[in-house]
Design a protein around this motif. Structure first.
Motif, mmCIF file in Angstrom:
data_model
loop_
_atom_site.group_PDB
_atom_site.id
_atom_site.type_symbol
_atom_site.label_atom_id
_atom_site.label_comp_id
_atom_site.label_asym_id
_atom_site.label_seq_id
_atom_site.Cartn_x
_atom_site.Cartn_y
_atom_site.Cartn_z
ATOM 1 N N ALA A 164 32.983 5.702 15.864
ATOM 2 C CA ALA A 164 32.575 6.705 16.845
ATOM 3 C C ALA A 164 31.990 7.940 16.171
ATOM 4 C CB ALA A 164 33.772 7.090 17.718
ATOM 5 N N GLU B 218 38.294 1.948 20.231
ATOM 6 C CA GLU B 218 37.284 3.010 20.276
ATOM 7 C C GLU B 218 37.331 3.757 21.603
ATOM 8 O OE1 GLU B 218 32.505 3.557 19.585
ATOM 9 O OE2 GLU B 218 33.583 1.984 18.515
ATOM 10 N N ALA C 30 38.160 2.649 14.499
ATOM 11 C CA ALA C 30 37.401 2.986 15.699
ATOM 12 C C ALA C 30 36.861 4.408 15.616
ATOM 13 C CB ALA C 30 38.290 2.829 16.930
#
Length: 219
Positions: A118, A14, A114
């Motif tokens: 996000a 991430e 990831a």
């Protein structure tokens, strides 16, 4: 003995996603923001182990399907939704914004996982990222299964079409967004809507590409 469930995406990638992309409004979907790369192909030099970072931009078929979900929210409102081969998660985000009861986005690429996490955070919605190859499994108990732009590759098409058909046969509403990819099964699905989606490389040289939202029949 029950098999272990597929792992949830808790990828350390991430930080990489946030460092190598910019949070921007999505073309054709002003309701959404995504972590997008200015040069996805250049970024691919840093993700050679997982291939092209297709999670770093919104694909044409995904844009059309997300637009359709946002325009017709009753398709997903109050229902359990699976976005399969989710990429950036743009379709999953649209479902969550449209009032889906729960949304799962499945991916095999940890960077994509990831990015989904996000992007969900950026749009203040809840989406569960699932790191697993689910295409050979029995469809879960989802009311709606969504697939944006998944027929670009022959090997993937051969695996994902049976999965989508099994999901439809189990009673799920199954929708596919596709801009005319080569491996879309012709004549097999039912067209529900068509959109002229902004595209970088439309075949006719235009800046828009006609993209269809299809329903996979139950039989």
């Amino acid at each position: 003995m029950q098999p272990d469930p597929p792992p949830l995406c808790r990828a350390p990638e991430e930080a990489f996603v946030r460092d190598h992309t910019r949070l921007r409004t999505v073309p054709y979907l002003p309701e959404l923001r995504l972590h997008q790369a200015a040069d996805p192909y250049g970024l691919g030099e840093h993700t050679e182990d997982t291939g092209l970072p297709y999670w770093s931009f919104a694909w044409t078929g995904g844009l059309a399907l997300a637009r359709h979900v946002l325009d017709v929210p009753e398709l997903v409102r109050g229902r359990s939704v699976l976005d399969v081969a989710a990429g950036s998660g743009v379709v999953a985000l649209a479902a969550a914004l449209s009032g889906a009861r729960e949304v799962t986005a499945s991916e095999v690429d940890p960077y994509a996982a990831a990015a989904i996490r996000a992007n969900a955070e950026a749009n203040e919605v809840r989406v569960t990222a699932l790191c697993a190859d689910i295409l050979d499994s029995r469809p879960g108990l989802h009311d709606v299964v969504l697939a944006g732009d998944v027929f670009y590759d022959k090997a993937l098409a051969r695996r994902i079409e049976p999965f989508l058909r099994r999901a439809a046969a189990s009673g799920a509403l199954v929708l596919v967004g596709d801009p005319g990819r080569r491996h879309l099964p012709r004549g097999a699905f039912t067209a529900l809507a068509r959109y002229d989606v902004p595209a970088r490389r439309a075949p006719d040289g235009s800046r828009r590409r006609r993209t269809t939202v299809w329903q996979v029949p139950a039989r």
